[in-house]
Design a protein around this motif. Sequence first.
Motif, PDB file in Angstrom:
ATOM      1  N   GLN A 271     -20.756  14.383  63.203  1.00 35.38           N
ATOM      2  CA  GLN A 271     -21.058  13.001  63.596  1.00 35.38           C
ATOM      3  C   GLN A 271     -19.908  12.433  64.424  1.00 35.38           C
ATOM      4  O   GLN A 271     -20.129  11.710  65.390  1.00 35.38           O
ATOM      5  N   ARG A 272     -18.689  12.776  64.041  1.00 37.87           N
ATOM      6  CA  ARG A 272     -17.510  12.260  64.762  1.00 37.87           C
ATOM      7  C   ARG A 272     -17.260  13.014  66.067  1.00 37.87           C
ATOM      8  O   ARG A 272     -16.744  12.441  67.024  1.00 37.87           O
ATOM      9  N   LEU A 273     -17.607  14.296  66.080  1.00 36.05           N
ATOM     10  CA  LEU A 273     -17.401  15.151  67.266  1.00 36.05           C
ATOM     11  C   LEU A 273     -18.742  15.817  67.598  1.00 36.05           C
ATOM     12  O   LEU A 273     -18.974  16.978  67.255  1.00 36.05           O
ATOM     13  N   PRO A 274     -19.650  15.090  68.232  1.00 39.00           N
ATOM     14  CA  PRO A 274     -20.987  15.627  68.504  1.00 39.00           C
ATOM     15  C   PRO A 274     -20.929  16.972  69.234  1.00 39.00           C
ATOM     16  O   PRO A 274     -20.122  17.171  70.136  1.00 39.00           O
ATOM     17  N   GLY A 275     -21.781  17.884  68.766  1.00 37.83           N
ATOM     18  CA  GLY A 275     -21.841  19.205  69.378  1.00 37.83           C
ATOM     19  C   GLY A 275     -20.867  20.203  68.780  1.00 37.83           C
ATOM     20  O   GLY A 275     -20.814  21.364  69.205  1.00 37.83           O
ATOM     21  N   LEU A 276     -20.105  19.798  67.784  1.00 43.02           N
ATOM     22  CA  LEU A 276     -19.077  20.660  67.193  1.00 43.02           C
ATOM     23  C   LEU A 276     -19.671  21.972  66.671  1.00 43.02           C
ATOM     24  O   LEU A 276     -19.097  23.041  66.889  1.00 43.02           O
ATOM     25  N   ALA A 277     -20.810  21.895  65.999  1.00 50.62           N
ATOM     26  CA  ALA A 277     -21.403  23.093  65.382  1.00 50.62           C
ATOM     27  C   ALA A 277     -21.650  24.193  66.412  1.00 50.62           C
ATOM     28  O   ALA A 277     -21.567  25.385  66.086  1.00 50.62           O
ATOM     29  N   GLN A 278     -21.918  23.829  67.654  1.00 48.19           N
ATOM     30  CA  GLN A 278     -22.202  24.822  68.689  1.00 48.19           C
ATOM     31  C   GLN A 278     -20.933  25.483  69.241  1.00 48.19           C
ATOM     32  O   GLN A 278     -21.017  26.444  69.999  1.00 48.19           O
ATOM     33  N   LEU A 279     -19.765  24.983  68.874  1.00 47.43           N
ATOM     34  CA  LEU A 279     -18.517  25.495  69.442  1.00 47.43           C
ATOM     35  C   LEU A 279     -17.903  26.663  68.667  1.00 47.43           C
ATOM     36  O   LEU A 279     -17.033  27.351  69.189  1.00 47.43           O
ATOM     37  N   SER A 280     -18.346  26.883  67.455  1.00 47.84           N
ATOM     38  CA  SER A 280     -17.758  27.947  66.644  1.00 47.84           C
ATOM     39  C   SER A 280     -17.927  29.303  67.334  1.00 47.84           C
ATOM     40  O   SER A 280     -18.984  29.612  67.873  1.00 47.84           O
TER      41      SER A 280
ATOM     42  N   PHE B 265     -13.845  18.106  74.800  1.00 48.09           N
ATOM     43  CA  PHE B 265     -13.401  18.112  73.408  1.00 48.09           C
ATOM     44  C   PHE B 265     -12.248  17.134  73.213  1.00 48.09           C
ATOM     45  O   PHE B 265     -12.236  16.343  72.261  1.00 48.09           O
ATOM     46  N   VAL B 266     -11.274  17.160  74.123  1.00 52.88           N
ATOM     47  CA  VAL B 266     -10.111  16.265  74.047  1.00 52.88           C
ATOM     48  C   VAL B 266     -10.561  14.806  74.092  1.00 52.88           C
ATOM     49  O   VAL B 266     -10.063  13.973  73.322  1.00 52.88           O
ATOM     50  N   ALA B 267     -11.502  14.486  74.962  1.00 58.39           N
ATOM     51  CA  ALA B 267     -11.985  13.100  75.070  1.00 58.39           C
ATOM     52  C   ALA B 267     -12.598  12.642  73.744  1.00 58.39           C
ATOM     53  O   ALA B 267     -12.368  11.510  73.306  1.00 58.39           O
ATOM     54  N   LYS B 268     -13.358  13.517  73.097  1.00 56.60           N
ATOM     55  CA  LYS B 268     -13.962  13.158  71.801  1.00 56.60           C
ATOM     56  C   LYS B 268     -12.879  12.974  70.743  1.00 56.60           C
ATOM     57  O   LYS B 268     -12.904  12.001  69.975  1.00 56.60           O
ATOM     58  N   LEU B 269     -11.937  13.902  70.705  1.00 56.91           N
ATOM     59  CA  LEU B 269     -10.870  13.835  69.694  1.00 56.91           C
ATOM     60  C   LEU B 269      -9.974  12.622  69.925  1.00 56.91           C
ATOM     61  O   LEU B 269      -9.635  11.894  68.985  1.00 56.91           O
ATOM     62  N   ASP B 270      -9.605  12.388  71.180  1.00 58.17           N
ATOM     63  CA  ASP B 270      -8.759  11.230  71.499  1.00 58.17           C
ATOM     64  C   ASP B 270      -9.481   9.909  71.249  1.00 58.17           C
ATOM     65  O   ASP B 270      -8.843   8.894  71.000  1.00 58.17           O
TER      66      ASP B 270
ATOM     67  N   ALA C 280      -9.182  14.413  58.289  1.00 57.97           N
ATOM     68  CA  ALA C 280      -8.154  14.259  59.323  1.00 57.97           C
ATOM     69  C   ALA C 280      -7.413  15.569  59.561  1.00 57.97           C
ATOM     70  O   ALA C 280      -7.128  15.932  60.708  1.00 57.97           O
ATOM     71  N   GLN C 281      -7.104  16.312  58.505  1.00 57.25           N
ATOM     72  CA  GLN C 281      -6.478  17.618  58.677  1.00 57.25           C
ATOM     73  C   GLN C 281      -7.400  18.550  59.458  1.00 57.25           C
ATOM     74  O   GLN C 281      -6.944  19.331  60.294  1.00 57.25           O
ATOM     75  N   ALA C 282      -8.694  18.450  59.180  1.00 57.14           N
ATOM     76  CA  ALA C 282      -9.681  19.287  59.878  1.00 57.14           C
ATOM     77  C   ALA C 282      -9.597  19.080  61.384  1.00 57.14           C
ATOM     78  O   ALA C 282      -9.754  20.026  62.157  1.00 57.14           O
TER      79      ALA C 282
END
Length: 191
Positions: free
Chosen positions: A65-74, A153-158, A102-104
């Motif tokens: 939810q916080r980083l949409p599309g994350l599941a597809q990046l593994s 990815f950086v834009a989502k994390l930032d 947050a550690q994740a």
Amino acid sequence: MDALPEPSRCKRLKASSSRDHDSVDELVMAARPFEDRERYARFLQVQHRFHGSLQALYLDEQLNQRLPGLAQLSRFDAVETDLRDLGMPLPAAPQPVIATPAQALGWLYCSEGSNLGAAFLFKQTQRLGLDGDAGARHLAPHPDGRALHWREFVAKLDGLTLTAEEEAEAVAGAIAAFDSYRHHLRAVFTH
């Protein structure tokens, strides 16, 4: 005099973990994983341990939810396919990383950032007759390209809002990820 803007979260993560990152790079190269297919198969075992331990984070509903599309990046499934391409049995599933949300973020920063360095590693696999279709899928570039994928990815994390405590936890997560990778490298290449 205007105050300088504070560096972005990803820039702070990079600055806080640069020594750890450099030591991982040095250890990888010292292991000579591209010397032959046998050593590369060991490298795949390291990758299996690391990316497999992160699978639960990539699939975590809140993180997605916080980083949409994350599941597809593994890249874990690609690592397993690469192992099969080399005729290697699949190791047991690694223990999942236990981390606060947050550690994740720090763990994921480390994992996704490794995609940039994978460009060099991917070229090395071609000397072994491997590529994005056989044996080196997990090192192949993202379909959108490495740089665009990383910037997204950086834009989502930032863009996430974190407390000061969570920021510190993210840094701790990134350092723990590098520590974990070093541990896996030593375990696989020194037995």
